[in-house]
Design a protein around this motif. Structure first.
Motif, mmCIF file in Angstrom:
data_model
loop_
_atom_site.group_PDB
_atom_site.id
_atom_site.type_symbol
_atom_site.label_atom_id
_atom_site.label_comp_id
_atom_site.label_asym_id
_atom_site.label_seq_id
_atom_site.Cartn_x
_atom_site.Cartn_y
_atom_site.Cartn_z
ATOM 1 N N GLN A 369 0.827 -1.211 0.000
ATOM 2 C CA GLN A 369 0.000 0.000 0.000
ATOM 3 C C GLN A 369 0.852 1.248 0.000
ATOM 4 O O GLN A 369 0.585 2.225 -0.743
ATOM 5 N N GLU A 370 1.913 1.229 0.813
ATOM 6 C CA GLU A 370 2.820 2.373 0.854
ATOM 7 C C GLU A 370 3.515 2.562 -0.490
ATOM 8 O O GLU A 370 3.712 3.699 -0.946
ATOM 9 N N ILE A 371 3.907 1.452 -1.081
ATOM 10 C CA ILE A 371 4.551 1.562 -2.403
ATOM 11 C C ILE A 371 3.598 2.170 -3.409
ATOM 12 O O ILE A 371 3.984 3.040 -4.225
ATOM 13 N N PHE A 372 2.345 1.726 -3.339
ATOM 14 C CA PHE A 372 1.359 2.292 -4.267
ATOM 15 C C PHE A 372 1.157 3.778 -4.023
ATOM 16 O O PHE A 372 1.131 4.589 -4.986
ATOM 17 N N GLN A 373 1.067 4.157 -2.763
ATOM 18 C CA GLN A 373 0.897 5.585 -2.460
ATOM 19 C C GLN A 373 2.135 6.385 -2.850
ATOM 20 O O GLN A 373 2.026 7.524 -3.336
ATOM 21 N N THR A 374 3.308 5.802 -2.621
ATOM 22 C CA THR A 374 4.541 6.492 -3.001
ATOM 23 C C THR A 374 4.598 6.695 -4.505
ATOM 24 O O THR A 374 5.002 7.765 -5.000
ATOM 25 N N GLU A 375 4.203 5.725 -5.229
ATOM 26 C CA GLU A 375 4.173 5.848 -6.685
ATOM 27 C C GLU A 375 3.191 6.950 -7.118
ATOM 28 O O GLU A 375 3.483 7.751 -8.021
ATOM 29 N N ASP A 441 13.788 7.085 -3.447
ATOM 30 C CA ASP A 441 14.596 6.250 -2.545
ATOM 31 C C ASP A 441 13.698 5.514 -1.553
ATOM 32 O O ASP A 441 13.907 4.326 -1.247
ATOM 33 N N THR A 442 12.704 6.268 -1.061
ATOM 34 C CA THR A 442 11.749 5.611 -0.149
ATOM 35 C C THR A 442 11.007 4.496 -0.863
ATOM 36 O O THR A 442 10.770 3.409 -0.285
ATOM 37 N N GLN A 443 10.692 4.758 -2.134
ATOM 38 C CA GLN A 443 10.025 3.708 -2.900
ATOM 39 C C GLN A 443 10.922 2.475 -3.062
ATOM 40 O O GLN A 443 10.473 1.336 -2.909
ATOM 41 N N GLN A 444 12.187 2.678 -3.337
ATOM 42 C CA GLN A 444 13.121 1.560 -3.461
ATOM 43 C C GLN A 444 13.256 0.801 -2.138
ATOM 44 O O GLN A 444 13.316 -0.435 -2.119
ATOM 45 N N LEU A 445 13.288 1.572 -1.066
ATOM 46 C CA LEU A 445 13.360 0.924 0.240
ATOM 47 C C LEU A 445 12.126 0.081 0.489
ATOM 48 O O LEU A 445 12.220 -1.058 1.000
ATOM 49 N N VAL A 447 10.275 -1.237 -1.762
ATOM 50 C CA VAL A 447 10.332 -2.401 -2.663
ATOM 51 C C VAL A 447 11.252 -3.474 -2.086
ATOM 52 O O VAL A 447 10.945 -4.669 -2.104
ATOM 53 N N MET A 448 12.397 -3.040 -1.557
ATOM 54 C CA MET A 448 13.309 -4.006 -0.916
ATOM 55 C C MET A 448 12.648 -4.659 0.301
ATOM 56 O O MET A 448 12.783 -5.863 0.522
ATOM 57 N N THR A 449 11.934 -3.832 1.053
ATOM 58 C CA THR A 449 11.206 -4.402 2.206
ATOM 59 C C THR A 449 10.177 -5.415 1.739
ATOM 60 O O THR A 449 9.999 -6.483 2.348
ATOM 61 N N LYS A 450 9.509 -5.072 0.653
ATOM 62 C CA LYS A 450 8.530 -6.014 0.089
ATOM 63 C C LYS A 450 9.200 -7.323 -0.320
ATOM 64 O O LYS A 450 8.694 -8.424 -0.036
ATOM 65 N N CYS A 451 10.367 -7.243 -0.906
ATOM 66 C CA CYS A 451 11.082 -8.466 -1.317
ATOM 67 C C CYS A 451 11.497 -9.295 -0.107
ATOM 68 O O CYS A 451 11.377 -10.536 -0.110
#
Length: 487
Positions: A369-375, A441-445, A447-451
């Motif tokens: 959800q955070e990734i989606f909002q960040t995007e 960068d927050t989005q990449q973080l 994404v890494m957390t998601k992985c």
């Protein structure tokens, strides 16, 4: 043989003698006939020669010898007489002798008869006594044989009863041994299950490869199962040794019983023997042969010792059976407790992993959800920056156009001031909006957390799959303590 009561002194029986002898010569002893049997006499008799009449010795000493025409005085001898008148001329017995002889014969006959009657009576009494003694001894022997048969029957029944008990005990012991062996073999299944669970749990990956309570309980369960198998096999070996001892005692009892049967058969035949039996015969000297090797006390003691030995073997067998039953109860209780403890550890671990997995899934959902909002934020920022380009262009174009005013018209008037202020403001806004890099960068973080969360979820899913598979395998472990009950 000489004639009894007749003296052989006739003239024709001896040599001629001269007459004139006034006295007769002494009577010579009667010649003994050679080759003849001695005279027969009854008991109490004397030889008849010993009681010849004395008349012969009382002949007149002055006997004349008469000749047919003259007197012979030179030598005296009895005249020659004919045999027919010889007994008449020479009388040898007196009436008294005759009466004595008859009385003697009568008394002798009476004595002989009395002696014969006494002997016959004594013989009859002796025969009756000996017959009675023989009957009594035979009856006593029959009673002794009957008592012996009764004793043999008693010990034979005791041996048969003890042999039956020993056989039953040996059968029970063999069943216990079979149960122990079956139980030891049945433990291979839960042992393989526990080892397979340990092997499957080695397939866990990452941080989930942890030495948890489940692994500790599985190791304890494997050790306990191996220990139970070892104890059961050792007890089965002891039971096997005891069964060999029981078979030895059984063979002793069977041999003793067979000997008792043979002795009983022989004694029954001896008891049934009668004086009129056809199979009896003389065995001279058999009474002098002593082939016995025991007395009644040692004979009874032998069977009693065999029975006591059998009873000791039965007591040992009962003790082993009780020990086996106690071992079953203790080991089954321990295994059941360990099985339950391991299952509880599995359930607790599964619940714990499931809870962590659910939490990770929630975090993953939030991260997504955070990734989606960040995007979305990045998109809005990009649109906002693009939207500021046209106003900045207009303001800068206006300023550039106003720099073309001539001479004094280049005045810092209010429009000029506002345009400059607008340009600075738009530039500041653009610079502020260009903080998009931090958002990326927050989005990449994220994404890494998601992985990472997805990886953790995969490990947890693998762990749950392994533990559930182990629990599925452990369903084959007996749910009730039924080990040792073989079909």
């Amino acid at each position: 043989m000489e004639f009894l009561g007749t003296a052989q002194t006739a003239s024709y029986c001896g040599p001629k003698k001269a007459c004139g002898i006034s006295t007769l010569p002494p009577v010579a002893p009667a010649p003994v006939s050679q080759g003849c049997y001695p005279p027969y006499y009854l008991p109490g008799y004397r030889y008849l020669n010993s009681w010849r009449p004395s008349l012969f010795y009382k002949v007149s000493n002055t006997q004349t010898c008469l000749d047919e025409g003259a007197t012979c005085r030179s030598a005296l001898r009895p005249p020659t007489t004919l045999p027919a008148v010889r007994s008449a001329l020479f009388c040898r017995y007196r009436p008294h002798d005759w009466d004595q002889s008859n009385q003697l014969q009568i008394h002798t006959a009476e004595a002989s008869r009395l002696w014969a009657n006494q002997l016959m009576g004594d013989s009859m009494r002796l025969m009756q006594n000996k017959d009675q003694l023989t009957r009594q001894m035979q009856e006593g022997t029959c009673r002794n044989l009957g008592q012996r048969l009764s004793d043999i029957g008693f010990w034979k029944s005791e041996l048969s009863y003890e042999l039956e008990r020993l056989l039953n005990e040996n059968h029970s012991l063999d069943e216990v041994k079979r149960r122990l062996e079956c139980a030891a073999e049945e433990l291979n299944c839960p042992l393989q299950v526990a080892l397979e669970c340990l092997y499957q749990r080695e397939k866990r990956i990452g941080i989930d490869l942890v030495h948890d309570n489940v692994e500790k309980n599985l190791i304890q369960e494997v050790d306990l199962l191996k220990c139970c198998q070892e104890q059961m096999r050792k007890l089965a070996q002891r039971i096997d040794i005891q069964m060999r001892d029981n078979r030895d005692a059984q063979h002793v009892l069977e041999r003793d019983r067979e000997d008792k049967n043979s002795a009983e058969f022989i004694d029954e035949k001896c008891l049934n023997l009668r004086n009129t039996s056809d199979c009896i015969s003389f065995f001279h000297g058999v009474e002098k042969i002593d082939g016995t090797i025991s007395v009644p006390e040692t004979w009874a003691k032998f069977s009693n010792d065999n029975i006591r030995h059998s009873q000791n073997m039965q007591a040992n067998s009962i003790q082993l059976r009780e020990e086996a039953q106690n071992l079953f109860n203790v080991l089954l209780d321990q295994m059941w407790k360990q099985f339950t403890s391991t299952n509880l550890a599995f359930n607790a671990r599964i619940a714990e992993v499931t809870d962590v997995k659910n939490k990770l899934q929630m975090e993953l959902a939030k991260t997504l959800q955070e990734i989606f909002q960040t995007e979305n934020t990045i998109t809005l920022l990009e649109r906002s920056i693009m939207a500021k380009e046209s106003p900045l262009k207009v303001a800068q174009t206006r300023l550039e156009r106003r720099t073309q005013r001539p001479s004094v018209e280049l005045c810092r008037d209010m429009p000029q001031f506002k345009l400059v202020n607008e340009v600075f403001t738009i530039n500041d806004t653009v610079q502020t909006l260009k903080r998009l890099r931090e958002t990326q960068d927050t989005q990449q973080l994220l994404v890494m957390t998601k992985c990472r969360l997805e990886h953790e979820l995969a490990m947890k899913a693998n762990t749950l799959c392994i533990d559930k598979k182990c629990m599925g395998m452990r369903k084959t472990f007996p749910s009730t303590p039924c080990l040792g009950i073989c079909p």
